[in-house]
Scaffold this motif. Structure first.
Motif, PDB file in Angstrom:
ATOM      1  N   GLU A 224     -52.101 -68.445 -91.186  1.00 57.18           N
ATOM      2  CA  GLU A 224     -51.773 -67.999 -89.831  1.00 57.18           C
ATOM      3  C   GLU A 224     -50.420 -68.519 -89.360  1.00 57.18           C
ATOM      4  N   GLU A 225     -50.037 -69.745 -89.766  1.00 58.94           N
ATOM      5  CA  GLU A 225     -48.843 -70.385 -89.230  1.00 58.94           C
ATOM      6  C   GLU A 225     -47.613 -70.212 -90.121  1.00 58.94           C
ATOM      7  N   ALA A 226     -47.760 -69.534 -91.261  1.00 53.74           N
ATOM      8  CA  ALA A 226     -46.627 -69.379 -92.192  1.00 53.74           C
ATOM      9  C   ALA A 226     -45.469 -68.667 -91.514  1.00 53.74           C
ATOM     10  N   GLY A 227     -44.233 -69.118 -91.794  1.00 59.28           N
ATOM     11  CA  GLY A 227     -43.049 -68.466 -91.230  1.00 59.28           C
ATOM     12  C   GLY A 227     -42.689 -67.181 -91.944  1.00 59.28           C
ATOM     13  N   ASP A 228     -43.216 -66.989 -93.189  1.00 53.84           N
ATOM     14  CA  ASP A 228     -43.005 -65.738 -93.909  1.00 53.84           C
ATOM     15  C   ASP A 228     -44.150 -64.782 -93.609  1.00 53.84           C
ATOM     16  N   ALA A 229     -43.885 -63.487 -93.822  1.00 53.67           N
ATOM     17  CA  ALA A 229     -44.918 -62.467 -93.641  1.00 53.67           C
ATOM     18  C   ALA A 229     -45.824 -62.472 -94.869  1.00 53.67           C
ATOM     19  N   LEU A 230     -47.150 -62.585 -94.673  1.00 53.49           N
ATOM     20  CA  LEU A 230     -48.123 -62.635 -95.763  1.00 53.49           C
ATOM     21  C   LEU A 230     -49.031 -61.413 -95.697  1.00 53.49           C
ATOM     22  N   PHE A 231     -49.183 -60.723 -96.834  1.00 56.11           N
ATOM     23  CA  PHE A 231     -50.027 -59.536 -96.920  1.00 56.11           C
ATOM     24  C   PHE A 231     -51.049 -59.773 -98.042  1.00 56.11           C
ATOM     25  N   LEU A 232     -52.339 -59.858 -97.718  1.00 58.64           N
ATOM     26  CA  LEU A 232     -53.412 -60.000 -98.692  1.00 58.64           C
ATOM     27  C   LEU A 232     -53.950 -58.607 -98.984  1.00 58.64           C
ATOM     28  N   PHE A 233     -54.065 -58.208-100.295  1.00 59.60           N
ATOM     29  CA  PHE A 233     -54.434 -56.834-100.599  1.00 59.60           C
ATOM     30  C   PHE A 233     -55.263 -56.783-101.875  1.00 59.60           C
ATOM     31  N   ASP A 234     -55.875 -55.622-102.080  1.00 61.78           N
ATOM     32  CA  ASP A 234     -56.675 -55.359-103.276  1.00 61.78           C
ATOM     33  C   ASP A 234     -55.734 -54.809-104.352  1.00 61.78           C
ATOM     34  N   PRO A 235     -55.541 -55.507-105.496  1.00 61.79           N
ATOM     35  CA  PRO A 235     -54.603 -55.025-106.517  1.00 61.79           C
ATOM     36  C   PRO A 235     -55.012 -53.686-107.117  1.00 61.79           C
ATOM     37  N   GLU A 236     -56.306 -53.402-107.133  1.00 58.13           N
ATOM     38  CA  GLU A 236     -56.759 -52.156-107.759  1.00 58.13           C
ATOM     39  C   GLU A 236     -56.477 -50.960-106.842  1.00 58.13           C
ATOM     40  N   GLY A 237     -56.973 -51.012-105.607  1.00 52.56           N
ATOM     41  CA  GLY A 237     -56.791 -49.885-104.691  1.00 52.56           C
ATOM     42  C   GLY A 237     -55.534 -49.988-103.834  1.00 52.56           C
ATOM     43  N   GLU A 238     -54.828 -51.152-103.915  1.00 62.76           N
ATOM     44  CA  GLU A 238     -53.598 -51.412-103.155  1.00 62.76           C
ATOM     45  C   GLU A 238     -53.837 -51.410-101.646  1.00 62.76           C
ATOM     46  N   GLN A 239     -55.069 -51.524-101.178  1.00 61.43           N
ATOM     47  CA  GLN A 239     -55.370 -51.503 -99.747  1.00 61.43           C
ATOM     48  C   GLN A 239     -55.113 -52.879 -99.138  1.00 61.43           C
ATOM     49  N   VAL A 240     -54.419 -52.907 -97.992  1.00 63.15           N
ATOM     50  CA  VAL A 240     -54.174 -54.171 -97.288  1.00 63.15           C
ATOM     51  C   VAL A 240     -55.494 -54.695 -96.724  1.00 63.15           C
ATOM     52  N   LEU A 241     -55.788 -55.992 -96.971  1.00 63.18           N
ATOM     53  CA  LEU A 241     -57.038 -56.592 -96.510  1.00 63.18           C
ATOM     54  C   LEU A 241     -56.833 -57.534 -95.335  1.00 63.18           C
ATOM     55  N   ASP A 242     -55.680 -58.188 -95.271  1.00 62.27           N
ATOM     56  CA  ASP A 242     -55.430 -59.104 -94.155  1.00 62.27           C
ATOM     57  C   ASP A 242     -53.919 -59.357 -94.073  1.00 62.27           C
TER      58      ASP A 242
END
Length: 759
Positions: A14-32
């Motif tokens: 939550e506090e990271a200064g960089d933008a973080l994108f958590l996703f499913d590698p198979e379907g490429e869908q963004v998860l968080d």
């Protein structure tokens, strides 16, 4: 202390200064995504979770997205990769980012993590560096100098060994001209400088000086004169001959500027003395070394001797002393800074001043002084505070506002006026004005135009605004800003106009005072708050200060001097018309115009320009420019705010009305008027006993008296009449308070909950 790893990981995410994108590698869908990702994309978390990860990124290089997908599927080295862009959702733009892709092996499945770092600032720094390098290469290519080498034998005869080809461009004579010897070289020296030059060189060589610098003039074949600096390096050889190598540089521009500077020093001092800003010089220990006449007037000093030598900190309110000392120290360390503090005059009066400080370097002194330019912003701060207070009051209750809230019917007669507004703007009670033509309350010279404009109302847009004047009952004049809308019935027929009028008499006076002040506003020193410029009729900028460059979005004055004036005008015809006006009038004052900044954005500027001629009779223009975009925005915000709140009140579905302390109706919105079958002007002055059965009216009166006596909000459910039908309504009654907190009446809001209770 034991730290929960999951909680720690979530906090870092939550506090990271960089933008973080958590996703499913198979379907490429963004998860968080983390908050930084939401801020950079301009999109909420819920919206970002709808997209595949590849939708959010774009590669500047071919096959970049294929590399991304390969990194998604297989663990490998994809760390800190440049050349990628992150999508800005609502702007249609892209942000340069540096990407790192990681695969997180977790149960029950492997997840992907994209770390995107914002590279805009680095890109801007790189662009600035490239521009600086290009400028350096350009300057080197146009340097005016030539090299030569001469040997002087013991008898004093000189032999020229070498002269660079650039001598011809420099002196107008080919290299072969100078092979004739020293006399050929002396022949191009200005006659007035020739003897002094020979004497200086003889004395320097006799003293066996190795480095010699001489400045003199040369005469070109066409008669023009140039100033040059001749830098000689002398080597004294064992055979008593002297090897001289020299570099001759054209210093005409700097020398001319030096002479011009001497002529303009007194002129600049006069400008500093007459500028409407306080200009002062402060020593590192806070001692006031100098202050212009405007500054003395602002602080209430009769002459400089009253304040020179004293500490500047005596003029600052005690609460702001730590801040002003920190500001002063930053400037003395070589930084520019800006601050707003509370100051005190010599008489103890309170002022709010805005200060801009810059280091002033004195030759021979490693410690810079503090050049401070201050502006009295007391009136502006008071105006801003008044605006905030006004909006808060308007938001609370219509009837307690200090604005005039009104309606007129299709015949142009007042049908509603709020009481406070009538007293303040018309100098009478609402009952004295309702039913009379609104034109009776206008200055005689404006009535015919106002009548014509009103006849055009049925064909105008729903919303409009204008500035006007009202005449009070005592004959005094009130300048107002009118925001209004046309009223139409269900069939679209024009039935009148409603709106609000705001007193801008004080603002008009302030604007008039500002216009008079800006008429003489000419600030020619660097680092001033106003932009200064000088240009020729062709649009070439001859001079400007740093404030002018910053105003138009350029990093420095050198950068903006390479741009023609046409670049700043949105409409080229405007500049042509402005030049014609300057030719006819000689100067323009308080000229407002829209200008284009370097990045393409637009700003409003206020300009004062004068047409001048130099000693050669050449025409040039000199002036100042002030950014008034914020003032324009505030004026627009005032109009938008008033329209918004009036529209909100008229379009609520709930029934809303106000009663005075006698429990008589003084105002109501459209839904309530429909429920009782009366127009608002017919309702004003009536009581509940005029509208409802006696039992209901008595009940309503008891509740109102309870609110008035206890001064507290009352919520209840009770019966109400709507077109002879009883219904169940939810009621909220609250005391209506004046500016001093006194209870002036009752505000009631209610709505039908019959169907809700039936369920």
């Amino acid at each position: 202390m034991k730290i929960d790893p999951a909680e720690l990981a979530q906090t870092l995410f939550e506090e990271a200064g960089d933008a973080l994108f958590l996703f499913d590698p198979e379907g490429e869908q963004v998860l968080d995504v983390n908050p930084t990702a939401q801020r950079l994309t301009g999109c909420s978390r819920q919206d970002l979770l709808k997209f595949p990860i590849t939708y959010l990124f774009r590669s500047e290089a071919p096959h970049g997205l294929q590399r991304l997908r390969h990194a998604f599927k297989k663990t490998g080295a994809f760390h800190s990769q440049d050349g990628f862009l992150l999508r800005r959702m609502h702007e249609g733009s892209w942000i340069p980012v540096n990407l790192t892709i990681s695969r997180l092996h977790s149960e029950p499945r492997t997840l992907g993590l994209v770390t995107a770092r914002d590279m805009r600032e680095q890109r801007q720094t790189l662009d600035q560096l490239q521009r600086a390098e290009a400028e350096l290469r350009r300057v080197v290519s146009i340097v005016q100098c030539y090299l030569y080498s001469v040997t002087v034998d013991p008898s004093g005869r000189a032999a020229l060994h070498f002269v660079s080809p650039t001598v011809e461009r420099f002196t107008g004579r080919p290299p072969s001209f100078f092979k004739a010897g020293v006399e050929a070289w002396l022949s191009i020296v200005h006659p007035a400088d020739r003897d002094q030059l020979k004497s200086t060189l003889r004395a320097a060589l006799a003293a066996r000086q190795t480095q010699i610098d001489v400045v003199y003039r040369i005469v070109l074949p066409d008669g023009n004169v140039r100033w040059v600096r001749d830098s000689l390096s002398a080597c004294y050889l064992p055979d008593r001959s002297i090897q001289i190598d020299g570099v001759v540089t054209d210093i005409t521009t700097s020398k001319t500027a030096e002479l011009a500077l001497q002529r303009t020093t007194e002129h600049l001092r006069a400008i500093i003395e007459t500028t409407p800003e306080c200009v002062k010089v402060i020593a590192r220990d806070g001692t006031l070394l100098d202050m212009n006449s405007t500054g003395l007037k602002i602080i209430g000093a009769e002459h400089r001797e009253q304040v020179l030598g004293s500490t500047i900190f005596n003029l600052v309110a005690p609460a702001d002393l730590p801040r002003i000392k920190e500001f002063h120290e930053r400037v003395c360390q070589g930084q520019t800074a800006q601050i707003q503090v509370e100051a005190r005059t010599m008489q103890g009066n309170r002022l709010i001043v805005e200060c801009r400080g810059a280091p002033l370097h004195v030759p021979g002194d490693p410690q810079p002084l503090h050049l401070c330019i201050s502006q009295d912003v007391t009136e502006r701060i008071r105006a801003e505070e008044a605006l905030r207070a006004s909006e808060e009051k308007y938001r609370s209750l219509v009837e307690t506002t200090h604005e005039l809230i009104w309606s007129v019917d299709a015949e142009g007669r007042w049908s509603f006026i709020n009481r406070n507004g009538a007293r303040r703007f018309l100098g009478c009670e609402p009952e004295e004005a309702i039913g009379r033509p609104f034109s009776e309350f206008l200055p005689p010279e404006n009535r015919e135009l106002a009548a014509q404009q009103f006849r055009e109302m049925p064909y105008r847009n729903e919303l409009f605004n204008l500035e006007a004047a009202l005449l009070r009952k005592d004959g005094s004049r009130v300048e107002v800003l009118v925001n209004s809308r046309t009223l139409r019935d269900s069939e679209g027929k024009f039935i009148g106009v409603t709106g609000t009028s705001m007193d801008i008499t004080g603002l008009k006076r302030t604007e008039a005072a500002l216009a008079a002040r800006e008429q003489n506003y000419r600030l020619l020193i660097e680092r001033n708050l106003a932009g200064y410029f000088r240009s020729n009729p062709e649009g070439k900028l001859l001079e400007c200060n740093e404030a002018f460059a910053r105003m138009l979005g350029y990093a420095s004055r050198e950068e903006v001097l390479g741009v023609t004036a046409d670049r700043f005008y949105c409409d080229p015809i405007e500049r042509c018309n402005l030049l014609k006006l300057l030719e006819a009038e000689g100067s323009v004052h308080n000229y407002e115009g829209l200008r284009r900044r370097r990045d393409g954005s637009l700003i409003w500027v206020l300009q004062n320009i004068t047409r001048l001629t130099n000693e050669k009779g050449e025409v040039f223009y000199e002036g100042t420019a002030i950014d008034i975009t914020e003032r324009k925005r505030v004026e627009e915000a005032i109009r938008a705010s008033e329209v918004k709140y009036r529209t909100l009140l008229e379009n609520l579905e709930q029934c809303i009305f106000l009663k005075d302390r006698s429990l008589r109706f003084v105002a109501a919105n459209r839904p309530f008027c429909r429920s009782v079958g009366l127009k608002e002007n017919e309702l004003i002055g009536k009581t509940d006993f005029d509208l409802y059965p006696a039992d209901l009216a008595a009940k309503y009166r008891r509740d109102d008296l309870l609110v008035l006596e206890q001064g507290r909000r009352l919520e209840l459910e009770e019966e109400n009449m709507d077109s002879d039908r009883r219904r169940l309504v939810r009621v909220i009654k609250t005391p209506l308070r004046g500016g001093q907190g006194e209870i002036q009446g009752v505000l009631c809001i209610f709505w039908d909950i019959s169907e809700q209770r039936a369920l």
